[in-house]
Design an enzyme around this catalytic site. Structure first.
Site, PDB file in Angstrom:
ATOM      1  N   CYS A  35      86.631  35.543 -42.079  1.00 57.41           N
ATOM      2  CA  CYS A  35      88.030  35.789 -41.729  1.00 57.41           C
ATOM      3  C   CYS A  35      88.655  36.724 -42.761  1.00 57.41           C
ATOM      4  CB  CYS A  35      88.800  34.468 -41.659  1.00 57.41           C
ATOM      5  SG  CYS A  35      88.273  33.396 -40.318  1.00 57.41           S
ATOM      6  N   GLU A  41      85.705  25.881 -53.922  1.00 53.32           N
ATOM      7  CA  GLU A  41      85.216  26.782 -52.874  1.00 53.32           C
ATOM      8  C   GLU A  41      84.973  28.178 -53.444  1.00 53.32           C
ATOM      9  OE1 GLU A  41      86.511  28.109 -48.390  1.00 53.32           O
ATOM     10  OE2 GLU A  41      87.880  28.575 -50.047  1.00 53.32           O
ATOM     11  N   TRP A 100      84.429  22.767 -45.416  1.00 53.68           N
ATOM     12  CA  TRP A 100      83.473  23.468 -44.554  1.00 53.68           C
ATOM     13  C   TRP A 100      82.607  22.500 -43.749  1.00 53.68           C
ATOM     14  CZ3 TRP A 100      82.534  28.698 -43.634  1.00 53.68           C
ATOM     15  CH2 TRP A 100      83.312  29.594 -44.379  1.00 53.68           C
ATOM     16  N   ASP A 143      94.797  31.419 -39.924  1.00 53.18           N
ATOM     17  CA  ASP A 143      95.515  30.182 -39.658  1.00 53.18           C
ATOM     18  C   ASP A 143      96.578  30.052 -40.752  1.00 53.18           C
ATOM     19  OD1 ASP A 143      96.376  27.535 -39.735  1.00 53.18           O
ATOM     20  OD2 ASP A 143      94.380  26.661 -39.638  1.00 53.18           O
ATOM     21  N   ARG A 181      89.584  30.914 -29.479  1.00 51.17           N
ATOM     22  CA  ARG A 181      88.211  30.417 -29.414  1.00 51.17           C
ATOM     23  C   ARG A 181      88.132  28.897 -29.419  1.00 51.17           C
ATOM     24  NH1 ARG A 181      85.575  28.502 -33.517  1.00 51.17           N
ATOM     25  NH2 ARG A 181      87.111  29.345 -34.960  1.00 51.17           N
ATOM     26  N   HIS A 221      98.471  33.824 -37.190  1.00 51.82           N
ATOM     27  CA  HIS A 221      98.892  32.877 -36.161  1.00 51.82           C
ATOM     28  C   HIS A 221      99.154  31.478 -36.694  1.00 51.82           C
ATOM     29  CE1 HIS A 221      94.413  33.098 -36.228  1.00 51.82           C
ATOM     30  NE2 HIS A 221      94.533  31.763 -36.297  1.00 51.82           N
ATOM     31  N   ASN A 263      93.919  30.800 -48.958  1.00 48.98           N
ATOM     32  CA  ASN A 263      93.468  32.172 -49.181  1.00 48.98           C
ATOM     33  C   ASN A 263      94.259  32.846 -50.301  1.00 48.98           C
ATOM     34  OD1 ASN A 263      93.409  32.341 -45.615  1.00 48.98           O
ATOM     35  ND2 ASN A 263      91.642  31.960 -46.923  1.00 48.98           N
ATOM     36  N   ARG A 316      91.062  39.387 -40.785  1.00 50.78           N
ATOM     37  CA  ARG A 316      91.071  39.720 -39.356  1.00 50.78           C
ATOM     38  C   ARG A 316      91.803  38.663 -38.549  1.00 50.78           C
ATOM     39  NH1 ARG A 316      87.779  36.374 -36.531  1.00 50.78           N
ATOM     40  NH2 ARG A 316      86.268  35.185 -37.759  1.00 50.78           N
TER      41      ARG A 316
END
Length: 318
Positions: free
Chosen positions: A200, A62, A84, A223, A25, A261, A231, A220
């Protein structure tokens, strides 16, 4: 070698050696694999990677933002957290109210054109200042739509009712720790168009066994260089917080990724990280006087013994 860095670095090698080049994207391009799982024993230490410095303060603020049910970047900016900013900025520069320099594809252009980057940084700073000082501007362009905080704390069902999924999980752990419904879902098909960035990490589930709380979170799209270390630390901290309120120890953290990815402009950074030797993991210490996870502030969360390698900078794909 600590297992947190080991399994993460193994994933990086796997992608570089076996991944497929794909478009995406953002227009950046990736090397991608589909389907991968990592496991972390939270009893062995807090899984904040040591082969590069991961800014824990940003991870924690966050997560506290999510837990407040907030979706406006003003709280993050007030806490000097800018992770963000680009998504709120994009909302502004794509609106009819924006009348400044052309910011089309600002993410890629700022990396390739120093002159444009200077203009972009000036506009971004203007955006940040207006979010902090202008209530009407912040309401319109600081809000990212129905992203994580909204879905976690104020899920709207087809019946029109609003559900606090985090509070439900806490209540259910205390009432019925063997439940198989200790699950939070951030993906709402009907609201994707109202979200500046669709989730995500779209779902997570808890599991109680022998007085220990474990968590599995699902992504889903991931990075691996910039996003995944955040995460992992974020869900580890969430597990510690919920275990704290429910009177449990921590168990395992399990990550399950779909499109996993490495962006094409992160490959050199990954190779640098792969050359580094992992160090001992830190530990986490929570203020025991705070009873509810919704009352925690940054001062109530202490990271102990974190001595990582230096940070490795890389551009964010927007």
């Amino acid at each position: 070698m600590n297992q947190a860095d080991k399994v993460y670095l193994d994933l990086c090698r796997n992608i570089l050696e076996h991944g497929t080049k794909k478009e995406d994207r953002t227009g950046t391009g990736t090397i991608s694999i589909f389907g991968y799982q990592l496991r972390f024993n939270l009893q062995e230490g807090f899984p904040l990677l040591t082969t590069k410095r991961v800014p824990f303060r940003l991870v924690a603020t966050e997560l506290l933002w999510f837990l407040k049910g907030d979706t406006n970047v003003r709280y993050l900016l007030e806490n000097n957290n800018h992770i963000w900013d680009e998504w709120g900025f994009q909302k502004w520069v794509e609106s009819e109210q924006y009348d400044g320099p052309d910011m089309t594809n600002f993410g890629l252009r700022s990396q390739e054109d120093e002159q444009f980057n200077a203009i972009y940084q000036e506009q971004l700073k203007m955006y940040q200042e207006r979010v902090l000082t202008d209530d009407d501007f912040a309401k319109e362009f600081g809000d990212l739509g129905n992203v994580y905080g909204k879905q976690w704390r104020s899920w709207e069902g087809a019946d029109g009712k609003v559900y606090d999924q985090i509070q439900y999980i806490i209540n259910e752990i205390k009432r019925n720790p063997d439940s198989r419904r200790l699950l939070c879902n951030a993906w709402s098909a009907s609201e994707l168009e109202n979200q500046q960035l669709p989730p995500c990490h779209y779902a997570f589930q808890f599991y109680v066994n022998e007085g220990k709380l474990s968590c599995m979170f699902n992504m889903r799209s991931n990075d691996v260089f910039l996003g995944l270390p955040f995460n992992i630390a974020s869900y580890a901290l969430l597990t510690h917080l919920i275990a704290h309120e429910c009177g449990l120890e921590v168990g395992e953290l399990i990550y399950s990724g779909a499109d996993v990815h490495i962006y094409s402009n992160h490959v050199d950074q990954i190779k640098t990280q792969l050359e580094r030797e992992p160090r001992a993991l830190p530990t986490i210490e929570l203020n025991r006087d705070v009873e509810s996870i919704f009352d925690f502030e940054m001062k109530d969360i202490q990271l102990i013994g974190y001595e990582p390698h230096s940070s490795i900078k890389a551009p964010v794909a927007v």
